[in-house]
Design a protein around this motif. Sequence first.
Motif, PDB file in Angstrom:
ATOM      1  N   PHE A 193       1.014  -0.993  -0.080  1.00  0.00           N
ATOM      2  CA  PHE A 193       0.121  -0.085   0.157  1.00  0.00           C
ATOM      3  C   PHE A 193       0.936   1.132  -0.024  1.00  0.00           C
ATOM      4  O   PHE A 193       2.078   1.401   0.723  1.00  0.00           O
ATOM      5  CB  PHE A 193      -1.052  -0.034   1.226  1.00  0.00           C
ATOM      6  CG  PHE A 193      -1.691   1.242   1.357  1.00  0.00           C
ATOM      7  CD1 PHE A 193      -2.638   1.703   0.428  1.00  0.00           C
ATOM      8  CD2 PHE A 193      -1.545   2.090   2.475  1.00  0.00           C
ATOM      9  CE1 PHE A 193      -3.249   2.784   0.270  1.00  0.00           C
ATOM     10  CE2 PHE A 193      -2.172   3.209   2.720  1.00  0.00           C
ATOM     11  CZ  PHE A 193      -3.169   3.717   1.716  1.00  0.00           C
ATOM     12  N   LEU A 194       0.824   2.085  -0.982  1.00  0.00           N
ATOM     13  CA  LEU A 194       1.559   3.178  -1.247  1.00  0.00           C
ATOM     14  C   LEU A 194       1.020   4.347  -0.779  1.00  0.00           C
ATOM     15  O   LEU A 194       1.616   5.774  -0.973  1.00  0.00           O
ATOM     16  CB  LEU A 194       2.092   3.323  -2.574  1.00  0.00           C
ATOM     17  CG  LEU A 194       2.942   1.890  -3.071  1.00  0.00           C
ATOM     18  CD1 LEU A 194       3.120   1.900  -4.375  1.00  0.00           C
ATOM     19  CD2 LEU A 194       4.180   1.583  -2.058  1.00  0.00           C
ATOM     20  N   GLY A 195      -0.404   4.549  -0.646  1.00  0.00           N
ATOM     21  CA  GLY A 195      -1.091   5.881  -0.080  1.00  0.00           C
ATOM     22  C   GLY A 195      -1.238   6.596  -1.456  1.00  0.00           C
ATOM     23  O   GLY A 195      -1.360   6.191  -2.771  1.00  0.00           O
ATOM     24  N   PHE A 196      -1.086   8.193  -1.441  1.00  0.00           N
ATOM     25  CA  PHE A 196      -1.367   9.029  -2.560  1.00  0.00           C
ATOM     26  C   PHE A 196      -0.157   9.258  -3.118  1.00  0.00           C
ATOM     27  O   PHE A 196       0.852   9.385  -2.534  1.00  0.00           O
ATOM     28  CB  PHE A 196      -2.184  10.101  -1.808  1.00  0.00           C
ATOM     29  CG  PHE A 196      -3.632   9.918  -1.725  1.00  0.00           C
ATOM     30  CD1 PHE A 196      -4.697   9.974  -2.730  1.00  0.00           C
ATOM     31  CD2 PHE A 196      -3.890   9.657  -0.397  1.00  0.00           C
ATOM     32  CE1 PHE A 196      -5.914  10.017  -2.334  1.00  0.00           C
ATOM     33  CE2 PHE A 196      -5.361   9.643   0.096  1.00  0.00           C
ATOM     34  CZ  PHE A 196      -6.321   9.767  -1.196  1.00  0.00           C
ATOM     35  N   PRO A 197      -0.155   9.265  -4.602  1.00  0.00           N
ATOM     36  CA  PRO A 197       1.307   9.741  -5.304  1.00  0.00           C
ATOM     37  C   PRO A 197       1.134  11.319  -4.919  1.00  0.00           C
ATOM     38  O   PRO A 197       0.449  11.957  -4.740  1.00  0.00           O
ATOM     39  CB  PRO A 197       0.765   9.514  -6.575  1.00  0.00           C
ATOM     40  CG  PRO A 197      -0.556   9.436  -6.815  1.00  0.00           C
ATOM     41  CD  PRO A 197      -0.940   8.706  -5.341  1.00  0.00           C
ATOM     42  N   PRO A 198       2.474  11.881  -5.023  1.00  0.00           N
ATOM     43  CA  PRO A 198       2.395  13.295  -4.703  1.00  0.00           C
ATOM     44  C   PRO A 198       1.803  14.141  -6.054  1.00  0.00           C
ATOM     45  O   PRO A 198       1.243  13.422  -6.960  1.00  0.00           O
ATOM     46  CB  PRO A 198       4.048  13.631  -5.180  1.00  0.00           C
ATOM     47  CG  PRO A 198       4.628  12.394  -4.813  1.00  0.00           C
ATOM     48  CD  PRO A 198       3.654  11.301  -5.244  1.00  0.00           C
ATOM     49  N   ILE A 199       1.379  15.431  -5.649  1.00  0.00           N
ATOM     50  CA  ILE A 199       0.429  15.981  -6.499  1.00  0.00           C
ATOM     51  C   ILE A 199       1.176  16.803  -7.572  1.00  0.00           C
ATOM     52  O   ILE A 199       1.045  16.911  -8.801  1.00  0.00           O
ATOM     53  CB  ILE A 199      -0.256  17.052  -5.696  1.00  0.00           C
ATOM     54  CG1 ILE A 199      -1.266  16.275  -5.003  1.00  0.00           C
ATOM     55  CG2 ILE A 199      -1.110  18.086  -6.728  1.00  0.00           C
ATOM     56  CD1 ILE A 199      -2.344  17.278  -3.978  1.00  0.00           C
ATOM     57  N   LYS A 200       2.486  17.407  -7.117  1.00  0.00           N
ATOM     58  CA  LYS A 200       3.257  18.092  -7.925  1.00  0.00           C
ATOM     59  C   LYS A 200       3.915  17.391  -9.142  1.00  0.00           C
ATOM     60  O   LYS A 200       4.403  16.238  -8.839  1.00  0.00           O
ATOM     61  CB  LYS A 200       4.481  18.761  -7.194  1.00  0.00           C
ATOM     62  CG  LYS A 200       3.844  20.008  -6.507  1.00  0.00           C
ATOM     63  CD  LYS A 200       5.020  20.822  -5.742  1.00  0.00           C
ATOM     64  CE  LYS A 200       4.351  21.585  -4.742  1.00  0.00           C
ATOM     65  NZ  LYS A 200       5.527  22.295  -3.895  1.00  0.00           N
ATOM     66  N   ALA A 201       3.941  17.813 -10.453  1.00  0.00           N
ATOM     67  CA  ALA A 201       4.287  17.105 -11.622  1.00  0.00           C
ATOM     68  C   ALA A 201       5.777  16.296 -11.380  1.00  0.00           C
ATOM     69  O   ALA A 201       5.886  15.066 -11.870  1.00  0.00           O
ATOM     70  CB  ALA A 201       4.347  17.957 -12.792  1.00  0.00           C
ATOM     71  N   ASN A 202       6.674  17.046 -11.115  1.00  0.00           N
ATOM     72  CA  ASN A 202       7.937  16.229 -10.980  1.00  0.00           C
ATOM     73  C   ASN A 202       7.984  15.599  -9.914  1.00  0.00           C
ATOM     74  O   ASN A 202       8.853  14.132  -9.920  1.00  0.00           O
ATOM     75  CB  ASN A 202       9.186  17.565 -10.656  1.00  0.00           C
ATOM     76  CG  ASN A 202       9.258  18.398 -11.959  1.00  0.00           C
ATOM     77  OD1 ASN A 202       9.185  17.915 -13.128  1.00  0.00           O
ATOM     78  ND2 ASN A 202       9.984  19.480 -11.861  1.00  0.00           N
ATOM     79  N   ASP A 203       7.380  15.803  -8.650  1.00  0.00           N
ATOM     80  CA  ASP A 203       7.544  14.800  -7.770  1.00  0.00           C
ATOM     81  C   ASP A 203       6.807  13.389  -8.026  1.00  0.00           C
ATOM     82  O   ASP A 203       7.245  12.345  -7.720  1.00  0.00           O
ATOM     83  CB  ASP A 203       6.711  15.591  -6.561  1.00  0.00           C
ATOM     84  CG  ASP A 203       7.412  16.388  -5.696  1.00  0.00           C
ATOM     85  OD1 ASP A 203       8.726  16.521  -6.255  1.00  0.00           O
ATOM     86  OD2 ASP A 203       6.872  17.254  -5.256  1.00  0.00           O
TER      87      ASP A 203
END
Length: 167
Positions: free
Chosen positions: A126-136
């Motif tokens: 389980f990895l949670g939510f991916p980052p929101i900012k494009a590069n991240d």
Amino acid sequence: VVATPIGHLEDISLRALRVLREVAVVAAEDTRRTGNLLRHFEIPTRLISLHHHNEDQRTGELLSRLGRGESVALVSDAGTPGISDPGSGLVRKARAAGFRVEPIPGPSAVAAAVSVAGLEGTGFAFLGFPPIKANDRKRWFADLADWHTRTALVVFEAPHRVVQTIE
């Protein structure tokens, strides 16, 4: 730390209902949503907000309440606080201050999704939510590039970003 329903209100446990009735205050990610839950089950317990934007400032107040011998229930919008939801900071600080922190288990979005996915194998990550900012996001997904060959991956995503994330 009280798990709340992830969809249907009747998915709440009897133990969770008892705890929500017995505590002095319920710290909720969204007081409107939790208010609906409490009204549905005729629970008059006082609500205060605890979300990503006020967790640091609210934690001191809640620790003071605990210090006075009051009991506090922590809930998120749906599921379990601290798992891709606010609350982990309060839990960390309460434990560090010597307070007992007790989990009241219940519905899990991760377990529900995995149970109906028909996955084969010995587990999942389980990895949670991916980052929101494009590069991240790009870096985050690049770091996961070969994980799917070893285990199933479970990722949360906001509904308006699902298509973009899959692409």
